[in-house]
Design an enzyme around this catalytic site. Sequence first.
Site, PDB file in Angstrom:
ATOM      1  N   CYS A   2       0.835  -1.202   0.000  1.00 46.19           N
ATOM      2  CA  CYS A   2       0.000   0.000   0.000  1.00 46.19           C
ATOM      3  C   CYS A   2       0.870   1.254   0.000  1.00 46.19           C
ATOM      4  O   CYS A   2       2.029   1.230   0.383  1.00 46.19           O
ATOM      5  CB  CYS A   2      -0.870   0.034   1.259  1.00 46.19           C
ATOM      6  SG  CYS A   2      -1.909  -1.400   1.462  1.00 46.19           S
ATOM      7  N   ARG A  27       4.686   0.797  -6.063  1.00 51.57           N
ATOM      8  CA  ARG A  27       4.613  -0.050  -4.858  1.00 51.57           C
ATOM      9  C   ARG A  27       3.620  -1.191  -5.039  1.00 51.57           C
ATOM     10  O   ARG A  27       3.590  -2.129  -4.260  1.00 51.57           O
ATOM     11  CB  ARG A  27       4.234   0.789  -3.631  1.00 51.57           C
ATOM     12  CG  ARG A  27       5.265   1.843  -3.255  1.00 51.57           C
ATOM     13  CD  ARG A  27       4.759   2.762  -2.161  1.00 51.57           C
ATOM     14  NE  ARG A  27       4.466   2.054  -0.949  1.00 51.57           N
ATOM     15  CZ  ARG A  27       5.387   1.712  -0.035  1.00 51.57           C
ATOM     16  NH1 ARG A  27       6.641   2.028  -0.246  1.00 51.57           N
ATOM     17  NH2 ARG A  27       5.065   1.067   1.056  1.00 51.57           N
ATOM     18  N   TRP A  76      -2.883  -2.447  -1.604  1.00 50.77           N
ATOM     19  CA  TRP A  76      -2.424  -3.756  -2.078  1.00 50.77           C
ATOM     20  C   TRP A  76      -3.081  -4.740  -1.120  1.00 50.77           C
ATOM     21  O   TRP A  76      -2.691  -4.835   0.042  1.00 50.77           O
ATOM     22  CB  TRP A  76      -0.907  -3.822  -2.008  1.00 50.77           C
ATOM     23  CG  TRP A  76      -0.278  -5.011  -2.645  1.00 50.77           C
ATOM     24  CD1 TRP A  76      -0.051  -5.214  -3.980  1.00 50.77           C
ATOM     25  CD2 TRP A  76       0.237  -6.173  -1.990  1.00 50.77           C
ATOM     26  NE1 TRP A  76       0.582  -6.407  -4.198  1.00 50.77           N
ATOM     27  CE2 TRP A  76       0.762  -7.034  -3.000  1.00 50.77           C
ATOM     28  CE3 TRP A  76       0.314  -6.583  -0.674  1.00 50.77           C
ATOM     29  CZ2 TRP A  76       1.355  -8.259  -2.714  1.00 50.77           C
ATOM     30  CZ3 TRP A  76       0.905  -7.801  -0.385  1.00 50.77           C
ATOM     31  CH2 TRP A  76       1.408  -8.632  -1.398  1.00 50.77           C
ATOM     32  N   ASN A 112      -1.024   1.649   5.903  1.00 50.99           N
ATOM     33  CA  ASN A 112      -0.158   0.689   5.193  1.00 50.99           C
ATOM     34  C   ASN A 112       0.442  -0.222   6.257  1.00 50.99           C
ATOM     35  O   ASN A 112       1.083   0.239   7.193  1.00 50.99           O
ATOM     36  CB  ASN A 112       0.958   1.415   4.436  1.00 50.99           C
ATOM     37  CG  ASN A 112       1.979   0.426   3.856  1.00 50.99           C
ATOM     38  OD1 ASN A 112       1.630  -0.730   3.603  1.00 50.99           O
ATOM     39  ND2 ASN A 112       3.215   0.857   3.683  1.00 50.99           N
ATOM     40  N   GLY A 113       0.211  -1.531   6.107  1.00 55.06           N
ATOM     41  CA  GLY A 113       0.765  -2.489   7.062  1.00 55.06           C
ATOM     42  C   GLY A 113      -0.254  -3.588   7.339  1.00 55.06           C
ATOM     43  O   GLY A 113      -1.233  -3.744   6.617  1.00 55.06           O
ATOM     44  N   GLU A 495      19.539 -14.823 -10.261  1.00 56.19           N
ATOM     45  CA  GLU A 495      19.039 -13.470 -10.539  1.00 56.19           C
ATOM     46  C   GLU A 495      18.480 -13.381 -11.951  1.00 56.19           C
ATOM     47  O   GLU A 495      17.446 -12.759 -12.190  1.00 56.19           O
ATOM     48  CB  GLU A 495      20.144 -12.441 -10.320  1.00 56.19           C
ATOM     49  CG  GLU A 495      19.738 -11.007 -10.595  1.00 56.19           C
ATOM     50  CD  GLU A 495      18.565 -10.506  -9.742  1.00 56.19           C
ATOM     51  OE1 GLU A 495      18.168 -11.207  -8.789  1.00 56.19           O
ATOM     52  OE2 GLU A 495      18.016  -9.434 -10.067  1.00 56.19           O
ATOM     53  N   LYS A 499      14.626 -12.186 -12.766  1.00 56.68           N
ATOM     54  CA  LYS A 499      14.368 -11.068 -13.680  1.00 56.68           C
ATOM     55  C   LYS A 499      13.409 -11.508 -14.776  1.00 56.68           C
ATOM     56  O   LYS A 499      12.507 -10.789 -15.162  1.00 56.68           O
ATOM     57  CB  LYS A 499      15.677 -10.566 -14.288  1.00 56.68           C
ATOM     58  CG  LYS A 499      16.526  -9.761 -13.359  1.00 56.68           C
ATOM     59  CD  LYS A 499      16.039  -8.354 -13.108  1.00 56.68           C
ATOM     60  CE  LYS A 499      15.239  -8.086 -11.879  1.00 56.68           C
ATOM     61  NZ  LYS A 499      15.549  -8.556 -10.598  1.00 56.68           N
ATOM     62  N   GLU A 502       9.657 -12.574 -13.108  1.00 56.14           N
ATOM     63  CA  GLU A 502       8.846 -11.588 -12.373  1.00 56.14           C
ATOM     64  C   GLU A 502       8.256 -10.523 -13.301  1.00 56.14           C
ATOM     65  O   GLU A 502       7.268  -9.879 -12.953  1.00 56.14           O
ATOM     66  CB  GLU A 502       9.629 -10.928 -11.248  1.00 56.14           C
ATOM     67  CG  GLU A 502      10.745 -10.010 -11.646  1.00 56.14           C
ATOM     68  CD  GLU A 502      11.370  -9.331 -10.423  1.00 56.14           C
ATOM     69  OE1 GLU A 502      10.660  -9.038  -9.462  1.00 56.14           O
ATOM     70  OE2 GLU A 502      12.581  -9.083 -10.455  1.00 56.14           O
ATOM     71  N   HIS A 518      19.516 -34.526 -10.863  1.00 55.20           N
ATOM     72  CA  HIS A 518      18.932 -35.198  -9.690  1.00 55.20           C
ATOM     73  C   HIS A 518      17.422 -35.030  -9.646  1.00 55.20           C
ATOM     74  O   HIS A 518      16.824 -34.973  -8.571  1.00 55.20           O
ATOM     75  CB  HIS A 518      19.578 -34.645  -8.405  1.00 55.20           C
ATOM     76  CG  HIS A 518      21.036 -34.963  -8.325  1.00 55.20           C
ATOM     77  ND1 HIS A 518      21.532 -36.186  -7.952  1.00 55.20           N
ATOM     78  CD2 HIS A 518      22.124 -34.215  -8.626  1.00 55.20           C
ATOM     79  CE1 HIS A 518      22.855 -36.190  -8.000  1.00 55.20           C
ATOM     80  NE2 HIS A 518      23.240 -35.007  -8.397  1.00 55.20           N
ATOM     81  N   LYS A 617       7.216  -3.068  -4.873  1.00 53.71           N
ATOM     82  CA  LYS A 617       8.634  -2.692  -4.845  1.00 53.71           C
ATOM     83  C   LYS A 617       9.243  -2.967  -3.483  1.00 53.71           C
ATOM     84  O   LYS A 617      10.388  -3.368  -3.375  1.00 53.71           O
ATOM     85  CB  LYS A 617       8.781  -1.203  -5.170  1.00 53.71           C
ATOM     86  CG  LYS A 617      10.235  -0.727  -5.208  1.00 53.71           C
ATOM     87  CD  LYS A 617      11.029  -1.452  -6.277  1.00 53.71           C
ATOM     88  CE  LYS A 617      12.477  -1.031  -6.298  1.00 53.71           C
ATOM     89  NZ  LYS A 617      13.282  -1.859  -7.229  1.00 53.71           N
TER      90      LYS A 617
HETATM   91  C1  AGP Z   1      13.673  -8.069  -7.276  1.00 49.93           C
HETATM   92  O1  AGP Z   1      13.582  -7.732  -8.663  1.00 49.93           O
HETATM   93  C2  AGP Z   1      12.329  -8.030  -6.593  1.00 49.93           C
HETATM   94  N1  AGP Z   1      11.720  -6.780  -6.761  1.00 49.93           N
HETATM   95  C3  AGP Z   1      12.401  -8.518  -5.152  1.00 49.93           C
HETATM   96  O2  AGP Z   1      12.887  -9.839  -5.175  1.00 49.93           O
HETATM   97  C4  AGP Z   1      13.290  -7.700  -4.178  1.00 49.93           C
HETATM   98  O3  AGP Z   1      14.649  -7.896  -4.514  1.00 49.93           O
HETATM   99  C5  AGP Z   1      13.040  -8.230  -2.760  1.00 49.93           C
HETATM  100  O4  AGP Z   1      11.690  -8.007  -2.443  1.00 49.93           O
HETATM  101  C6  AGP Z   1      13.927  -7.564  -1.704  1.00 49.93           C
HETATM  102  O5  AGP Z   1      13.634  -6.192  -1.631  1.00 49.93           O
HETATM  103  P1  AGP Z   1      14.642  -5.242  -0.814  1.00 49.93           P
HETATM  104  O6  AGP Z   1      15.980  -5.335  -1.513  1.00 49.93           O
HETATM  105  O7  AGP Z   1      14.030  -3.878  -0.876  1.00 49.93           O
HETATM  106  O8  AGP Z   1      14.725  -5.781   0.588  1.00 49.93           O
END
Ligand code: AGP
Length: 622
Positions: A2, A27, A76, A112-113, A495, A499, A502, A518, A617
Amino acid sequence: MCGIVGYTGHVQAAPILLDGLARLEYRGYDSAGLAVRNGSSPAEVVKAIGKLYHLADKTDQGRALPGTCGIGHTRWATHGDPSMVNAHPHVSGNCSGSGSGTVESDVVGVHNGIIENFTELKEKLLRHGYSFYSETDTEVVVKLVDYYYKKYKIGPVDAITRTMVRVRGSYALALMFKDYPEEIFVARKDSPLVIGTSEDASFLASDVPAILKFTRSVYYIDNLQVGRISPGSVKFYDLNGDEVQLPVTEITWDTAAAEKDGYEHFMLKEIHEQPKAIRETLGSLVREGKITLEETGLTEEMLRGISRIDIVACGSAWHVGMASQYVIEDLARIPVRVELASEYRYRSVPLAPDTLVIVISQSGETADSLAALRVAKERGAKTLAVVNVIGSTIAREADHTLYTLAGPEIAVATTKAYSAQLIAMDVLAVQLAAVRGIITEEQTAGYLAALEAIPDQIGRILEEKERLQWFSSKIANTHDIFFIGRGLDYAISLEGSLKMKEISYIHSEAYAAGELKHGTISLVEQNTLVIGVLTQGNLFEKTLSNMLECKSRGAYLMGLTTNGNFSVEDSVNFTVYVPKTDEHFLASLAIVPLQLLGYYTSVNRGLDVDKPRNLAKSVTVE
Ligand code: AGP
């Protein structure tokens, strides 16, 4: 997650609130709403499902809502589905089915929370005659404030502090009281919240970009504090209701940093900002050829006293840890464990003062990483935060903080912050090895020279991005993609796979190449795409043979390796090369083509690259 905004001043609030919410879209959200009041008149509440433009259209870009004091919210969904009645703001009285209209309630709020004990609080309020129109925890906390406000006939600050004592969970709350026109009251625990002031107006938001257009003078309200905001001024109180003073922070980065600068998406802009992010971060850690970690407070003696390192993080930040593990262990000979914060926080991990727990986080607000940091501190470990957002909670609570200077990162899929974290961890690894006498001054200089060449090498990779754009058009309809590698190449694969999945929504997995046979190799079939990362010389042949095992079962192979390894073209269908450098630091180069591949694949599939579905985010809830 949120997003909340607020404004009180002398011009119309609604357009300012909508502008702020638009800058918090990254966000992640599924509904939005505003509550605005004109002088002492009751608040007008307007809500809308889906994208923010629906709310803007409903209010004629805010012009249809008179009033100079208001709050806004992008939701959210955590408790209750995305619906009009569950959308914020929420009120202490009753609310029509549409969730919009003039409200006579005493208290109106956004949040938010997550309120963890909202069920027991709801039952308490039901016993005291309250009724509920939504499924949300937020409505409960707004009504609880109202309950204390009326029961003890106290002011808003005291009603809020009483509520904070009863509530468990996380919150950034913004509340308007009918009896206090032109004022907004805020409270914070674990969720991000920043307050800004100008000469005759005040602002609040979940993140700085939402208010930077209006002011650079901000306050980072601390946990378990309350703010009383009026036009141009704010007062802060602790849980006892005693006034406290907070320092003003002047924001130095510019709004352009939070704009696209001509790129189609923030993600593409931020991929191209990686050379700058790395230079800035390196520049803050290396001066005249010498590594300086003094700003973190980590002395050479403290670095020498470390016997174990736990790296704790989530998502891409965890992938940085996976890469750093290889580098630190090889250079500094310190055992490194890389842990998912969401697991680490619940494990009975034995820690000691000679254990360094490094929490890596771009936002500095990730709930699981923050919780893991607190557990580490409680158990006596020394803690270091590697964080991008200045003044964030993790940065402020760790014993030591190393800031990456990537600047604000807007795209949900991290790129430049990931790269800045990698470089920061590489510098830390070199410094650990140097102060422990494992590498010589000459070797140290050689490693630093290699790191300082990385930005230009990334620039060269970016000049050839069209090849990745072409290849992404070939794979846009692929159903499964495997990224495989060994050692540091496995960390890069992790990574690269994240990428891809997501932002393109294509199922993808990263696998240690030696582990594939395995079990998972049973999933490989005709035309399954297998991307092999082959930057580590001593592991090249082994990973290539794993790729050929996949090819013999129908897989289509992409090889990612360093210039000169042309023999790989005899085995794979498509090859991508990156410049050679010290193998410890190749993750910084090899990840760039994989970022571009994920980006262009998402664009080819017509998806919302910067704001992918279901993601946020900063994950400030568990
Ligand atoms: C990465 O592309 C994602 N957005 C997500 O995995 C992110 O890295 C993860 O939520 C950690 O966020 P932070 O680095 O703000 O703690």
